[in-house]
Every structure is written in structure tokens, then in C-alpha cells.
Scaffold this active site. Sequence first.
Site, mmCIF file in Angstrom:
data_model
loop_
_atom_site.group_PDB
_atom_site.id
_atom_site.type_symbol
_atom_site.label_atom_id
_atom_site.label_comp_id
_atom_site.label_asym_id
_atom_site.label_seq_id
_atom_site.Cartn_x
_atom_site.Cartn_y
_atom_site.Cartn_z
ATOM 1 N N MET A 1 3.275 9.628 48.165
ATOM 2 C CA MET A 1 4.334 10.051 47.242
ATOM 3 C C MET A 1 4.442 11.583 47.215
ATOM 4 O O MET A 1 5.058 12.149 46.315
ATOM 5 C CB MET A 1 4.071 9.521 45.839
ATOM 6 C CG MET A 1 4.107 7.997 45.784
ATOM 7 S SD MET A 1 4.598 7.360 44.193
ATOM 8 C CE MET A 1 3.310 8.010 43.155
ATOM 9 N N TYR B 1 3.297 15.772 47.231
ATOM 10 C CA TYR B 1 2.422 16.697 46.513
ATOM 11 C C TYR B 1 1.007 16.536 47.080
ATOM 12 O O TYR B 1 0.042 16.260 46.373
ATOM 13 C CB TYR B 1 2.466 16.481 45.000
ATOM 14 C CG TYR B 1 2.214 17.775 44.254
ATOM 15 C CD1 TYR B 1 3.169 18.794 44.286
ATOM 16 C CD2 TYR B 1 1.032 18.020 43.577
ATOM 17 C CE1 TYR B 1 2.955 20.004 43.655
ATOM 18 C CE2 TYR B 1 0.801 19.229 42.940
ATOM 19 C CZ TYR B 1 1.773 20.209 42.986
ATOM 20 O OH TYR B 1 1.540 21.414 42.356
ATOM 21 N N GLY C 1 -7.109 14.963 50.099
ATOM 22 C CA GLY C 1 -7.291 13.504 50.192
ATOM 23 C C GLY C 1 -6.262 12.897 51.138
ATOM 24 O O GLY C 1 -6.598 12.104 52.037
ATOM 25 N N HIS C 2 -4.995 13.298 50.967
ATOM 26 C CA HIS C 2 -3.948 12.815 51.870
ATOM 27 C C HIS C 2 -4.220 13.305 53.299
ATOM 28 O O HIS C 2 -4.065 12.554 54.265
ATOM 29 C CB HIS C 2 -2.575 13.331 51.436
ATOM 30 C CG HIS C 2 -2.134 12.889 50.071
ATOM 31 N ND1 HIS C 2 -2.159 13.715 48.973
ATOM 32 C CD2 HIS C 2 -1.650 11.706 49.627
ATOM 33 C CE1 HIS C 2 -1.700 13.070 47.916
ATOM 34 N NE2 HIS C 2 -1.384 11.847 48.275
ATOM 35 N N GLY D 1 -6.035 5.237 50.915
ATOM 36 C CA GLY D 1 -7.249 5.781 50.316
ATOM 37 C C GLY D 1 -7.967 4.740 49.461
ATOM 38 O O GLY D 1 -7.326 3.976 48.731
ATOM 39 N N ASP E 1 -7.399 4.615 45.399
ATOM 40 C CA ASP E 1 -6.621 3.615 44.668
ATOM 41 C C ASP E 1 -7.105 2.251 45.145
ATOM 42 O O ASP E 1 -6.435 1.567 45.926
ATOM 43 C CB ASP E 1 -5.134 3.839 44.936
ATOM 44 C CG ASP E 1 -4.701 5.215 44.469
ATOM 45 O OD1 ASP E 1 -4.547 5.404 43.249
ATOM 46 O OD2 ASP E 1 -4.565 6.130 45.304
ATOM 47 N N GLN F 1 -5.019 -0.935 44.603
ATOM 48 C CA GLN F 1 -3.842 -0.897 45.487
ATOM 49 C C GLN F 1 -4.235 -1.281 46.912
ATOM 50 O O GLN F 1 -3.534 -2.055 47.577
ATOM 51 C CB GLN F 1 -3.255 0.513 45.459
ATOM 52 C CG GLN F 1 -2.199 0.782 46.502
ATOM 53 C CD GLN F 1 -1.613 2.169 46.364
ATOM 54 O OE1 GLN F 1 -0.786 2.406 45.495
ATOM 55 N NE2 GLN F 1 -2.019 3.098 47.204
ATOM 56 N N SER G 1 -6.355 14.167 43.163
ATOM 57 C CA SER G 1 -5.181 13.370 42.818
ATOM 58 C C SER G 1 -4.025 14.312 42.529
ATOM 59 O O SER G 1 -4.230 15.392 41.943
ATOM 60 C CB SER G 1 -5.471 12.521 41.570
ATOM 61 O OG SER G 1 -4.261 12.033 41.030
ATOM 62 N N SER G 2 -2.815 13.907 42.924
ATOM 63 C CA SER G 2 -1.630 14.719 42.613
ATOM 64 C C SER G 2 -1.491 14.873 41.104
ATOM 65 O O SER G 2 -0.918 15.842 40.615
ATOM 66 C CB SER G 2 -0.373 14.047 43.178
ATOM 67 O OG SER G 2 -0.554 13.743 44.544
HETATM 68 P P1 AMP Z 1 -0.191 8.855 46.517
HETATM 69 O O1 AMP Z 1 0.562 9.986 47.117
HETATM 70 O O2 AMP Z 1 -0.935 9.219 45.284
HETATM 71 O O3 AMP Z 1 0.642 7.609 46.398
HETATM 72 O O4 AMP Z 1 -1.339 8.500 47.573
HETATM 73 C C1 AMP Z 1 -1.040 8.237 48.922
HETATM 74 C C2 AMP Z 1 -2.290 7.762 49.611
HETATM 75 O O5 AMP Z 1 -3.292 8.770 49.518
HETATM 76 C C3 AMP Z 1 -2.882 6.491 48.966
HETATM 77 O O6 AMP Z 1 -3.357 5.634 49.993
HETATM 78 C C4 AMP Z 1 -4.023 7.057 48.142
HETATM 79 O O7 AMP Z 1 -5.062 6.127 47.917
HETATM 80 C C5 AMP Z 1 -4.493 8.207 49.036
HETATM 81 N N1 AMP Z 1 -5.267 9.188 48.263
HETATM 82 C C6 AMP Z 1 -4.904 9.779 47.099
HETATM 83 N N2 AMP Z 1 -5.907 10.563 46.646
HETATM 84 C C7 AMP Z 1 -6.922 10.467 47.551
HETATM 85 C C8 AMP Z 1 -8.234 11.031 47.651
HETATM 86 N N3 AMP Z 1 -8.697 11.854 46.723
HETATM 87 N N4 AMP Z 1 -8.988 10.705 48.714
HETATM 88 C C9 AMP Z 1 -8.520 9.841 49.671
HETATM 89 N N5 AMP Z 1 -7.291 9.279 49.634
HETATM 90 C C10 AMP Z 1 -6.496 9.583 48.589
#
Ligand code: AMP
Length: 285
Positions: free
Chosen positions: A33, A35, A39-40, A150, A153, A156, A188-189
Site C-alpha cells: 500500500m 509509504y 520491511g517492504h 511479510g 501481517d 493476512q 510499519s507505515s
Molecule cells: P502494507 O504496505 O502495509 O500493506 O504491506 C505490504 C507488505 O509488506 C505486506 O506483505 C506486509 O506484511 C509487508 N510488511 C510490512 N511491514 C513489514 C516489516 N516490518 N517487515 C517485513 N514485511 C513487512
Amino acid sequence: MRSPTVVTSIGELREVLDARRCAGHSVGFVPTMGYLHAGHASLVKASVAACDVNVVSIFVNPLQFAPNEDLSRYPRDLDRDLDLCGRSGADLVFVPTDEEMYPSEVLTVVSVSSISSRFEGTNRPTHFSGVATVVTKLFSMVGSCTAFFGEKDFQQLAIVKKLVADLSMPVAVVGCPTIREPDGLAMSSRNVYLSETERAAASVLSRALRRGVDLIRSSQTVTSVVESAMAQVVAAESLCELDYAAVVDSTSLETFETIPENPRLLIAARFSKARLIDNMGVNDA
Ligand code: AMP
């Protein structure tokens, strides 16, 4: 650094990826999503290490936000995201508009029962059907691929694995470890919603998880004892309120009186403007 190609239409995305598959190349896919943070980036790097052509999608999916949630204030910075995608080795970044993704009223919703109703599903009853629907759409657009998610989540990830298995999708789902700040806070974003003092307190989630992991490692077998110990760690921090602290089976996310063979520890807590989630396996800490 290579600049990734930005694609905004589903047609162009399919055309490029179909051509690459026809040439015998494997496709890696990282849905996000935006930002983006380290992690991403770790997911993109895992994709680049495993696949020939690597796609990141950036789409803040309205379907997974309830009316009272943070859709309109969800943080966004496309230029910075594209830079991070390029530095991490992505070839394509798919950035569809809401109209491209949802050109008409959505009447078809994908939902994964049972796993979706617990934990995050209790707090956010429509969230996971929004996630499952957009992930199904994205997989249908990207086509046969390896998709990187990741463990951050964790619920998820379990839902996406089940979705792919149940619908026989041509997608291999890979879970990647959570990337943390030096004090243990999972990146986390949504961490930008924390005030300075809350940010300092937010490591309480990973500390509570570690306490639970330590107990299980030292042979505690009663689930409620471990869950209470995790809750106690959070209770000592006045800036947040615990939503849940649980020990579950890693695949079904069910709870049992005794610690299951393959346990996962889950936690969620509310700060004034942020609700944070985290989790740990017993071999992680
Ligand atoms: P999001 O943009 O928050 O929807 O996350 C996109 C992907 O990045 C999802 O698969 C999340 O689980 C993963 N993700 C978010 N934060 C982290 C993190 N700290 N470490 C590893 N993966 C992450």
C-alpha cells in the site's frame, strides 16, 4: 541504480508480464500500500533474489478500510516509494488508480472464512474480505508468479496462503521475516501516527512477545499463562491499551488450552492515533 518502469494500466501490466513469461522468465510480485520502508524493501530483495522480473504494486485499497478507519489519512509518498523500489531492484511498479482497480460497484467479494473472523477480524470485520478481494484481483492481473508477503501481517499471510490453495491460483506464496527497528518495534507505515513518547513506548509489543517466547522456550505449556504474561508486560505501559495477546496454531490461527506444536504469538495494542500489530514465532527472537 535502475529506475523501475511505472505501469498504471492493467492491460499494459499483463502485456509486459505475459511477454516475459513467454520468454521463459519467472515473475516475482510484492503487493503493497506504499509509504515503503525497509520491511517492504526486504520483500523486494527476496523477490529479486528468486525471480527474473520483479513487480511491486502500490495501491491503497479502499475495500479493506472501514468507514471509520484511516483511508484518507493513510501516508503516501510515491516519489520516495519509486526510489526505494529502484534501489531494491524492482523492474516494474504497478500504480493503478481507484478507477482502474474498481471501475464499477464491486458485487463480487472474496472471503476466507474461519481464519478471517478471529483477532484482526474481530476488530475489523470487513478488513480481510477487502484484502482477499484485492489480492485475488492483483493475482489475476499479474498472473503466474511467486508472491512475497511479510510475516509482520501474520493473519493476512495465513489468509492469502489459504486463498491461493482453495482457488488453485498459479501463485507460490512466500512469507518473509519481520524487519524491526533497533529497539524491536516492527517497521510499519502506520508508525508515523505515533507521538514521540508513544514511539518510545511502542517497543512494548515486541517485549511482550519476547516474554511469551521465553516462557514457551522454558517449557511453559499452558496457553493462558503465556497470554497473561504477555498482557502484563503491556499493562505496565500506560500509553497503550491491549487489544489481544494470544498464542495460536501457525496455520489455522486457532487457540488451544495447551501450546500447540507450531505456535505463533500474536499481539495488538492501541495508542492514541495508531493501532499496532505484531507477532513472533518461537524460533524468531
Ligand atoms: P502494507 O504496505 O502495509 O500493506 O504491506 C505490504 C507488505 O509488506 C505486506 O506483505 C506486509 O506484511 C509487508 N510488511 C510490512 N511491514 C513489514 C516489516 N516490518 N517487515 C517485513 N514485511 C513487512
